[in-house]
Design a protein around this motif. Structure first.
Motif, mmCIF file in Angstrom:
data_model
loop_
_atom_site.group_PDB
_atom_site.id
_atom_site.type_symbol
_atom_site.label_atom_id
_atom_site.label_comp_id
_atom_site.label_asym_id
_atom_site.label_seq_id
_atom_site.Cartn_x
_atom_site.Cartn_y
_atom_site.Cartn_z
ATOM 1 N N PHE A 1 0.932 -1.039 -0.115
ATOM 2 C CA PHE A 1 0.020 -0.091 -0.059
ATOM 3 C C PHE A 1 0.749 1.174 -0.164
ATOM 4 N N MET B 1 -3.734 3.897 0.857
ATOM 5 C CA MET B 1 -4.411 3.311 2.057
ATOM 6 C C MET B 1 -5.089 4.140 2.859
ATOM 7 N N TRP C 1 -4.514 -5.855 2.227
ATOM 8 C CA TRP C 1 -5.944 -5.636 2.152
ATOM 9 C C TRP C 1 -6.478 -6.023 3.498
ATOM 10 N N PRO D 1 -1.062 -3.591 -3.512
ATOM 11 C CA PRO D 1 -1.074 -4.257 -2.127
ATOM 12 C C PRO D 1 -1.605 -5.718 -2.525
ATOM 13 N N ASN E 1 -5.898 -3.146 6.059
ATOM 14 C CA ASN E 1 -6.725 -2.227 5.877
ATOM 15 C C ASN E 1 -8.379 -2.395 6.296
#
Length: 302
Positions: free
Chosen positions: A35, A40, A217, A212, A220
């Protein structure tokens, strides 16, 4: 426990303690696995904001904003998220997550100093001692890298010095000038405007959007659900229900747990300089909290 403190507010503060301690680990995992920092931020805050605002509409809450409310939420959202959080994301590319948390632990010191400036009162001795101890802790924490004059570390140091000042400014503005809206709506719009700011910066700097991996992910997604939807709404409620000096004591807990999580999951080293710097920073935060508690006690007397 003081009978004047809201139990609901303390419960929300506990959520902030636990969840935000782990977000530094998620920041590091995200930016270390593909990211770019502003991308992000955009992919975290825009979805979280839309979900919060959809929930608010479903609950029948007012989500229409006046021009003055838009301006205030743009300002506070930019200070809190693009300024306070965005600088953390950039710095997390270059330094350990525990170091980031320790630098951000100075937030209560800056919040108390800004409160004093706004209220035009002379700083109490304990506040000055707290500020001195916190700054000394920052110096000790950075001493090994400053000797090596690493450009990346110097950049991270500068960003993490400014970040808590911006976060404290946004928090004070939210506390003093927050519109008469439900906390879910305030949180949603602040994160929406912050997310749009991240998106604009990502486009401006030409960040890649396809790098990413699955772990990034997942980190996040954790930030969206727990950091944004749950913990930040609890933060807004805690700010409304508790004294700011108490709310910002999450900075006591976050660095300790963040250091432990960074060591446990990422193998980050905890050396003597980190230990000494952490003690001084937390001592500074403690002196500031004691100073604010004494000030509140004296103002409550008839």
């Amino acid at each position: 426990m003081s009978p004047s403190l809201s139990r609901t507010g303390l419960l929300h503060l506990l959520v902030v303690y636990l969840v935000w301690s782990s977000t530094y680990l998620a920041f590091k995992v995200g930016v270390s696995n593909g990211f770019a920092p502003f991308w992000m931020g955009a992919t975290r805050f825009i979805p979280a904001a839309l979900l919060l605002l959809l929930y608010a509409r479903w609950q029948g809450l007012r989500t229409q904003l006046s021009p003055a409310e838009v301006g205030g939420l743009v300002l506070s959202g930019t200070l809190l998220w693009v300024g306070g959080n965005g600088l953390i994301l950039v710095a997390s590319q270059h330094v350990p997550s525990g170091y980031v948390a320790l630098m951000i632990a100075t937030t209560p010191i800056w919040a108390a100093a800004l409160e004093g400036l706004l209220e035009r009162r002379s700083p109490p001795r304990l506040l000055l001692l707290g500020l001195f101890a916190g700054l000394a802790g920052i110096l000790v924490l950075n001493l090994p890298e400053l000797r090596a004059t690493s450009p990346d570390h110097l950049l991270a140091f500068g960003l993490l010095l400014v970040s808590p000042m911006l976060w404290a400014s946004g928090t004070l503005y939210t506390q003093r000038r927050s519109p008469h809206l439900p906390p879910e709506v305030v949180s949603g719009y602040q994160q929406l405007f912050g997310g749009l700011g991240f998106l604009a910066l990502s486009l401006f700097f030409g960040e890649p959007w396809d790098t990413p991996n699955a772990l990034a992910w997942a980190a996040n997604l954790y930030l969206v659900v727990f950091g944004s939807l749950i913990a930040y709404t609890s933060y807004i409620l805690a700010v409304r229900l508790l004294p700011l000096s108490l709310v910002t004591t999450y900075a006591y807990v976050n660095p300790v747990l963040a250091l432990f999580l960074g060591w446990l999951f990422l193998g980050e080293q905890i050396g003597i300089w980190t230990f000494l710097g952490a003690l001084l920073v937390l001592l500074g935060v403690g002196l500031v909290f004691k100073s604010q508690a004494a000030l509140a006690g004296s103002s409550a007397k008839p």
